[in-house]
Design a protein around this motif. Structure first.
Motif, PDB file in Angstrom:
ATOM      1  N   ILE A  69      27.532  50.617  20.283  1.00  0.00           N
ATOM      2  CA  ILE A  69      26.832  51.889  20.940  1.00  0.00           C
ATOM      3  C   ILE A  69      27.496  52.951  20.039  1.00  0.00           C
ATOM      4  N   ARG A  70      26.456  53.735  19.829  1.00  0.00           N
ATOM      5  CA  ARG A  70      26.897  55.293  18.992  1.00  0.00           C
ATOM      6  C   ARG A  70      26.305  56.350  20.184  1.00  0.00           C
ATOM      7  N   LEU A  71      27.396  57.308  20.522  1.00  0.00           N
ATOM      8  CA  LEU A  71      27.145  58.644  21.320  1.00  0.00           C
ATOM      9  C   LEU A  71      26.731  59.580  20.471  1.00  0.00           C
ATOM     10  N   THR A  72      25.714  60.165  20.567  1.00  0.00           N
ATOM     11  CA  THR A  72      25.197  61.411  19.872  1.00  0.00           C
ATOM     12  C   THR A  72      24.741  62.523  20.820  1.00  0.00           C
ATOM     13  N   GLY A  73      24.028  63.497  20.181  1.00  0.00           N
ATOM     14  CA  GLY A  73      23.412  64.597  21.137  1.00  0.00           C
ATOM     15  C   GLY A  73      22.040  64.804  20.454  1.00  0.00           C
ATOM     16  N   GLY A  74      21.859  66.366  20.274  1.00  0.00           N
ATOM     17  CA  GLY A  74      22.836  67.465  20.162  1.00  0.00           C
ATOM     18  C   GLY A  74      24.201  67.146  19.998  1.00  0.00           C
ATOM     19  N   GLU A  75      25.112  67.679  20.689  1.00  0.00           N
ATOM     20  CA  GLU A  75      26.520  67.591  20.312  1.00  0.00           C
ATOM     21  C   GLU A  75      27.008  67.081  21.608  1.00  0.00           C
ATOM     22  N   PRO A  76      27.475  65.688  21.583  1.00  0.00           N
ATOM     23  CA  PRO A  76      27.952  64.905  22.818  1.00  0.00           C
ATOM     24  C   PRO A  76      28.933  65.440  23.351  1.00  0.00           C
ATOM     25  N   LEU A  77      29.966  66.197  22.681  1.00  0.00           N
ATOM     26  CA  LEU A  77      31.203  66.700  23.411  1.00  0.00           C
ATOM     27  C   LEU A  77      30.793  67.929  24.338  1.00  0.00           C
ATOM     28  N   VAL A  78      29.798  68.558  24.074  1.00  0.00           N
ATOM     29  CA  VAL A  78      29.578  69.548  25.055  1.00  0.00           C
ATOM     30  C   VAL A  78      29.315  69.311  26.622  1.00  0.00           C
ATOM     31  N   ARG A  79      28.715  68.130  26.533  1.00  0.00           N
ATOM     32  CA  ARG A  79      28.585  67.567  27.804  1.00  0.00           C
ATOM     33  C   ARG A  79      29.756  67.747  28.771  1.00  0.00           C
ATOM     34  N   LYS A  80      29.664  68.199  29.920  1.00  0.00           N
ATOM     35  CA  LYS A  80      30.781  68.459  30.770  1.00  0.00           C
ATOM     36  C   LYS A  80      31.450  67.075  31.188  1.00  0.00           C
ATOM     37  N   ASP A  81      30.710  66.088  31.514  1.00  0.00           N
ATOM     38  CA  ASP A  81      31.261  64.548  31.804  1.00  0.00           C
ATOM     39  C   ASP A  81      31.537  63.642  30.577  1.00  0.00           C
ATOM     40  N   ALA A  82      31.568  64.323  29.310  1.00  0.00           N
ATOM     41  CA  ALA A  82      31.761  63.401  28.277  1.00  0.00           C
ATOM     42  C   ALA A  82      32.729  62.607  28.204  1.00  0.00           C
ATOM     43  N   ALA A  83      33.846  62.864  28.626  1.00  0.00           N
ATOM     44  CA  ALA A  83      35.057  61.897  28.486  1.00  0.00           C
ATOM     45  C   ALA A  83      34.960  60.929  29.738  1.00  0.00           C
ATOM     46  N   THR A  84      34.190  61.308  30.737  1.00  0.00           N
ATOM     47  CA  THR A  84      33.856  60.318  31.861  1.00  0.00           C
ATOM     48  C   THR A  84      32.961  59.187  31.377  1.00  0.00           C
ATOM     49  N   ILE A  85      31.903  59.637  30.624  1.00  0.00           N
ATOM     50  CA  ILE A  85      31.096  58.547  30.124  1.00  0.00           C
ATOM     51  C   ILE A  85      31.873  57.858  28.871  1.00  0.00           C
ATOM     52  N   LEU A  86      32.399  58.367  28.159  1.00  0.00           N
ATOM     53  CA  LEU A  86      33.292  57.618  27.089  1.00  0.00           C
ATOM     54  C   LEU A  86      34.188  56.624  27.792  1.00  0.00           C
ATOM     55  N   GLU A  87      34.919  56.634  29.128  1.00  0.00           N
ATOM     56  CA  GLU A  87      35.631  55.888  29.557  1.00  0.00           C
ATOM     57  C   GLU A  87      34.817  54.945  30.405  1.00  0.00           C
ATOM     58  N   LYS A  88      33.892  55.233  30.935  1.00  0.00           N
ATOM     59  CA  LYS A  88      32.972  54.248  31.605  1.00  0.00           C
ATOM     60  C   LYS A  88      32.333  53.254  30.442  1.00  0.00           C
ATOM     61  N   LEU A  89      31.810  53.833  29.551  1.00  0.00           N
ATOM     62  CA  LEU A  89      31.201  52.793  28.456  1.00  0.00           C
ATOM     63  C   LEU A  89      32.419  51.997  27.732  1.00  0.00           C
ATOM     64  N   ALA A  90      33.725  52.411  27.637  1.00  0.00           N
ATOM     65  CA  ALA A  90      34.496  51.736  27.080  1.00  0.00           C
ATOM     66  C   ALA A  90      34.852  50.388  27.716  1.00  0.00           C
ATOM     67  N   SER A  91      34.447  50.320  29.041  1.00  0.00           N
ATOM     68  CA  SER A  91      34.563  49.010  29.929  1.00  0.00           C
ATOM     69  C   SER A  91      33.747  47.987  29.468  1.00  0.00           C
ATOM     70  N   LEU A  92      32.702  48.369  28.561  1.00  0.00           N
ATOM     71  CA  LEU A  92      31.721  47.356  28.243  1.00  0.00           C
ATOM     72  C   LEU A  92      32.282  46.576  26.956  1.00  0.00           C
ATOM     73  N   PRO A  93      31.869  45.256  26.787  1.00  0.00           N
ATOM     74  CA  PRO A  93      32.234  44.437  25.438  1.00  0.00           C
ATOM     75  C   PRO A  93      31.577  44.861  24.220  1.00  0.00           C
ATOM     76  N   VAL A  94      31.846  46.294  23.754  1.00  0.00           N
ATOM     77  CA  VAL A  94      30.861  46.757  22.712  1.00  0.00           C
ATOM     78  C   VAL A  94      31.811  47.564  21.875  1.00  0.00           C
ATOM     79  N   GLU A  95      31.456  47.679  20.392  1.00  0.00           N
ATOM     80  CA  GLU A  95      31.950  48.748  19.743  1.00  0.00           C
ATOM     81  C   GLU A  95      31.547  50.256  19.982  1.00  0.00           C
ATOM     82  N   LEU A  96      32.516  50.992  20.618  1.00  0.00           N
ATOM     83  CA  LEU A  96      32.095  52.276  21.082  1.00  0.00           C
ATOM     84  C   LEU A  96      32.249  53.471  19.644  1.00  0.00           C
TER      85      LEU A  96
END
Ligand code: SF4
Length: 335
Positions: A69-96
């Motif tokens: 899974i690759r996270l993109t945008g726009g600019e993904p890091l301008v999203r206020k809950d970007a860090a929360t999303i990263l941490e949540k997706l990091a719990s999946l068995p996937v290359e982030l």
């Protein structure tokens, strides 16, 4: 629908194991090849995926075989809950992985490490501050450049994407390749592509052939080494003998690589795009919110995928504004 049923294989037998998720339509830059000068009509907030919805849809794709899974945008890091999303997706068995313009990436280095993110694609279309300002319409060269060096120093696998446009930065090809002498980075030259509002013309595209002509003219024969491309790779990879980094060309216009395509895209407002160039898209968010199963919808969308470039399989078709003009602008797709 049973989890074994492979809903991610299209009618050409291509298995789609790579999902690109756009987190936002917003960006802190205004790149000319990505969005119209006047900006785009943003989706109402209520139409955008919440982080729970992003997680639910992502998990379903992973259950059906997505391994990256690759996270993109726009600019993904301008999203206020970007860090929360990263941490949540990091719990999946996937290359982030993530694609960012690197302007504010320094604030996420620890989050990336915590989430096991190693592969970071950054955009840098010029090594010259003035040209950077011209193409991004923002004065952020120094911050971006220093943040790229920071990512390299912190040991991330950095790919540096440069969209080449004739008469603008096509005279920087050798400079970018020289950048790989002392930096363990993969520079990737991207052929300029048509998207809504970017005033694309074929004669502005710097082709794979033209790029390699410049490289082979400048570097001694035998020093330009062709590397083995990875399966499903979008780029043709090379390195200069003895250099720490490598360079590559992504030639969607003059030399498409659709035979081995394994990519699907999810837009920030929950639409599935079965191809970067496809004008058609499939709404996953509304049925999800209605509690309906989205697997049959995904299956149908994947099955409807064209073999090449959303049906624009020739340069004539690609040049037809009635065809390429129906697509979104790049900022609303996420590359
Ligand atoms: S143009 Fe479409 S089919 Fe071709 S590689 Fe890109 S996403 Fe895949």
């Amino acid at each position: 629908m049973n989890r074994q049923e492979n809903i991610l294989t299209d009618s050409f037998g291509r298995e789609h194991t790579y999902l690109r998720i756009s987190l936002t339509e917003r960006c802190n830059l205004r790149c000319t090849y990505c969005m119209p000068a006047e900006g785009i009509q943003l989706s109402p907030k209520s139409h955008l995926m919440s982080f729970e919805e992003i997680y639910t849809i992502a998990k379903l794709f992973v259950d059906h075989g997505v391994t990256k899974i690759r996270l993109t945008g726009g600019e993904p890091l301008v999203r206020k809950d970007a860090a929360t999303i990263l941490e949540k997706l990091a719990s999946l068995p996937v290359e982030l992985a993530i694609t960012t313009n690197a302007v504010s990436v320094d604030r996420f280095v620890d989050t990336f490490k915590k989430c096991g993110i190693q592969n970071i694609n950054v955009s840098l279309d010029s090594l010259q501050p003035e040209k950077f300002k011209q193409v991004t319409r923002r004065d952020e060269f120094e911050r971006t450049y220093n943040n790229i060096l920071l990512l390299i120093k912190e040991g991330f696998n950095v790919k540096m994407n440069a969209v080449l446009m004739k008469g603008f930065n096509d005279n920087e090809v050798v400079d970018f390749v020289q950048f790989t002498k002392n930096h363990p980075v993969a520079v990737r030259f991207i052929e300029f592509m048509p998207f809504d509002g970017n005033a694309w013309k074929l004669d502005k595209t710097v082709s794979y052939q033209e790029i390699m002509q410049q490289v082979n003219f400048h570097f001694p024969e035998g020093k330009v080494i062709r590397l083995q491309d990875a399966p499903n790779d979008t780029s043709k990879n090379y390195k200069i003998e003895g250099y720490k980094g490598s360079f590559a060309v992504i030639s969607s216009v003059t030399n498409p690589f659709c035979d081995t395509c394994n990519r699907l895209r999810l837009t920030a407002n929950g639409q599935l795009k079965n191809c970067l160039f496809s004008a058609s898209e499939t709404d996953l968010l509304t049925p999800l919110r209605e509690g309906k199963s989205i697997e049959p919808i995904i299956k149908e969308a994947v099955h409807a995928k064209f073999k090449v470039r959303g049906g624009m399989d020739t340069l004539d078709k690609l040049q037809n504004p009635d065809l390429h003009g129906k697509n979104r602008s790049m900022i609303a797709i996420g590359g």
